[in-house]
Scaffold this active site. Structure first.
Site, mmCIF file in Angstrom:
data_model
loop_
_atom_site.group_PDB
_atom_site.id
_atom_site.type_symbol
_atom_site.label_atom_id
_atom_site.label_comp_id
_atom_site.label_asym_id
_atom_site.label_seq_id
_atom_site.Cartn_x
_atom_site.Cartn_y
_atom_site.Cartn_z
ATOM 1 N N LYS A 121 -5.442 -0.438 -6.468
ATOM 2 C CA LYS A 121 -4.812 -0.047 -4.885
ATOM 3 C C LYS A 121 -5.537 0.933 -4.109
ATOM 4 C CE LYS A 121 -0.592 1.373 -2.659
ATOM 5 N NZ LYS A 121 0.956 1.936 -2.819
ATOM 6 N N ASP A 143 -0.923 6.192 3.153
ATOM 7 C CA ASP A 143 0.456 5.461 3.332
ATOM 8 C C ASP A 143 1.510 6.274 4.061
ATOM 9 O OD1 ASP A 143 2.556 3.798 3.001
ATOM 10 O OD2 ASP A 143 2.907 4.249 0.838
ATOM 11 N N LYS A 170 7.744 6.983 6.387
ATOM 12 C CA LYS A 170 8.350 7.833 5.347
ATOM 13 C C LYS A 170 8.734 9.032 5.871
ATOM 14 C CE LYS A 170 4.928 6.448 1.690
ATOM 15 N NZ LYS A 170 5.925 6.200 0.427
ATOM 16 N N ASP A 199 -3.183 7.658 -2.267
ATOM 17 C CA ASP A 199 -2.495 6.169 -2.600
ATOM 18 C C ASP A 199 -3.610 5.185 -2.656
ATOM 19 O OD1 ASP A 199 -0.291 4.831 -2.937
ATOM 20 O OD2 ASP A 199 0.081 4.085 -1.115
ATOM 21 N N ASP A 203 6.875 -0.171 3.681
ATOM 22 C CA ASP A 203 6.526 0.776 2.899
ATOM 23 C C ASP A 203 6.208 0.173 1.318
ATOM 24 O OD1 ASP A 203 5.787 3.555 1.925
ATOM 25 O OD2 ASP A 203 7.771 4.214 1.616
ATOM 26 N N GLU A 256 3.852 -1.587 0.646
ATOM 27 C CA GLU A 256 2.706 -2.349 1.024
ATOM 28 C C GLU A 256 1.581 -2.421 -0.046
ATOM 29 O OE1 GLU A 256 3.144 1.009 1.002
ATOM 30 O OE2 GLU A 256 1.267 1.557 0.032
ATOM 31 N N ARG A 298 1.920 -3.701 -3.106
ATOM 32 C CA ARG A 298 1.968 -5.076 -3.716
ATOM 33 C C ARG A 298 1.554 -6.077 -2.885
ATOM 34 N NH1 ARG A 298 8.370 -3.979 -4.621
ATOM 35 N NH2 ARG A 298 7.412 -1.906 -4.481
#
Ligand code: BES
Ligand code: MG
Ligand code: ZN
Length: 492
Positions: free
Chosen positions: A262, A267, A274, A285, A344, A346, A348
């Site tokens: 990833k 993020d 968030k 991230d 959020d 995201e 996946r």
């Protein structure tokens, strides 16, 4: 750092700092007596006075006052003999490095007792020494350089330079730069470390000798119908990139390994924004992607007879008028549709594109790494990654490698019954689960995209970053996973 192996008695070793490791209660060993005799009993006296017992990490430093060729001697405790393991050697290696730096020692020697398994021990000590030397101070105005250790010598009577010993030391020396690359990429602030930046770093890795990097821009990403990556990146001005690196061995590969990481460079959560506190560390991230790049760097240096392909989907996740909206539906290239209920979740979404791509290349195994869920941190804390897999052999192999490297993995279940939690009334699946078991529902989501290929997913949300200094790493990105993946590949 120059690494040497020397056959020498303890009193003949010449260095700025000579390290002698002592298991708890073992201060009467013959070599310590020899050392003590050479310094006229001062050592025994100091041990008694300081009540040095050899507890793990305990140290005793003393000056030889020219009675020996080494300037300083450091006794370092190993703890109980029965509980000594590779992580012990890594830890005391790191301890010795700190002492060496404080004493401005340029040459460090380590006494190896006759009859010891010098291969495993020497490699672990060197790893501890090298890993603990990492610093990220490019943004410190005072980045005063510490004394560098120039030579590291394993020395002991009858110690011989074997091919296996040299090889395991070289493996460490070739792996650590991969760990450092991963740490650097994670520590770099998100406004610098963008998808374009990551892609450029990946390009730099191509060595013209086995490693090739391909970077896909927006047009190619569109043409390849990577709709997850496009949806997530729509919220911000930074363009997404899809990074593909392949190491091809000189002869026919024994196995083909796909590594997916990833690469979410920041993020914010997107429109499902968030809270400020949760965003503080969200530059990390892209740690999964950083681990893949770090591993590729090490693999290119180690040149195993395994084909290794890295896939890093990279994007930011930002809120804006053009951002994807909760309720939107993504149609993936393999025909699957996903309802995005929380922007959020995201990771996946972009991993799905990369997994589809990896599957098409027909690898023997796929291993993905992602800072995927806070839920995994709730389950396992900050030192352990969750290991999800559809294949027992792959699970066993990864656990075995993780045992060797000390990077902890814990097997987690892909609970079939929870698949209901990611069913969507309007699309095939949705991108969030039912509330509990969030690390599992995230893994079940990924499983939808790997077909029947043996696959493992490492949720590294916890161990990718450390809030406090660890024995082998300062606060910040840890490079978690590089050593375990390298070990796994070398073991194939
Ligand atoms: N990148 C985060 C997961 C994360 C959290 C990594 C903390 C490292 C530290 C991920 O994209 C995320 O936001 N996950 C959500 C999923 C939820 C919306 C289903 C989470 O864990 O809260
Ligand atoms: Mg998120
Ligand atoms: Zn994320």
């Amino acid at each position: 750092m120059n690494v040497r192996i020397q056959s020498q008695s303890i009193t003949a070793i010449r260095s700025d700092l000579l390290v002698v490791s002592v298991a708890q209660g073992k201060h009467n060993a013959a070599h310590l007596k020899a050392l003590d005799a050479a310094v006229d009993g001062v050592l025994r006296e100091q041990v008694r006075r300081s009540r040095f017992q050899g507890k793990r990490g305990e140290t005793l430093l003393f000056h030889t006052h020219k009675r020996l060729p080494s300037v300083l001697i450091l006794l370092v405790g190993l703890g109980k003999q029965a509980s000594i393991e590779p992580s012990t050697w890594r830890q005391v290696g790191a301890t010795a490095r700190r002492q060496a730096q404080e004493q401005r020692a340029k040459s460090l020697a380590w006494f190896v007792e006759p009859g010891m398994d010098v291969q495993g021990m020497g490699a672990a000590i060197l790893e501890g020494i090298l890993l603990s030397g990492y610093v990220f101070q490019k943004y410190k105005s005072d980045n005063g350089k510490k004394t560098a250790i120039e030579t590291f010598t394993l020395a002991g009577p009858g110690l011989r330079k074997s091919v296996r010993l040299s090889q395991s030391l070289e493996t460490v020396q070739n792996t650590v730069p991969g760990v450092f690359l991963a740490r650097d990429l994670v520590n770099e602030p998100a406004s610098v470390s963008t998808p374009t930046y990551l892609a450029n770093q990946a390009k730099k890795l191509s060595d013209g000798n086995g490693l090739k990097t391909e970077v896909w821009g927006v047009n190619k990403i569109k043409a390849a119908k990577m709709h997850g990556l496009l949806a997530v990146s729509r919220g911000g001005p930074e363009e997404p990139r899809f990074i593909k690196l392949r190491y091809t061995p000189s002869a026919k590969p024994k196995k083909k390994v796909a590594l997916v990481g990833k690469g979410l460079t920041f993020d914010s959560g997107g429109l499902s924004l968030k809270p400020a506190k949760s965003m503080e560390t969200m530059k990390i991230d892209m740690s999964g992607g950083a681990t893949v790049l770090g591993t590729m760097r090490a693999i290119a240096a180690l040149k195993p007879q395994v084909q290794v392909t890295g896939y890093v989907p990279s994007s930011e996740n930002m809120p804006s008028g053009t951002a994807q909206k909760p309720g939107d539906i993504i149609s993936y290239r393999n025909g699957k549709t996903v309802e995005v209920l929380n922007t959020d979740a995201e990771g996946r979404l972009i991993l799905a594109d990369a997994l589809i791509c990896a599957v098409e290349d027909k690898p023997d195994v796929i291993i993905d790494l992602a800072t995927l869920t806070g839920a995994c941190m709730v389950a396992l804390g900050s030192r352990v990654a969750g290991l999800f897999s559809n294949n027992q052999q792959l699970t066993d192999d990864l656990l075995a490698s993780s045992k060797e490297t000390g990077e902890q993995l814990w097997p987690m279940p892909l609970v079939k019954e929870y698949k209901d939690d990611i069913k969507s009334p309007i699309a095939d699946i949705k991108n969030i689960g039912g509330g509990y078991g969030g690390a599992i529902t995230a893994a079940l989501f990924l499983e939808e995209f790997v077909s029947e290929v043996p696959w493992a997913h490492l949720d590294i949300a916890g161990p990718a970053f450390s809030e406090r200094a660890l024995p082998h790493a300062p606060r910040g990105g840890t490079g978690f996973g590089v050593r375990t993946l390298v070990q796994y590949i070398l073991n194939l």
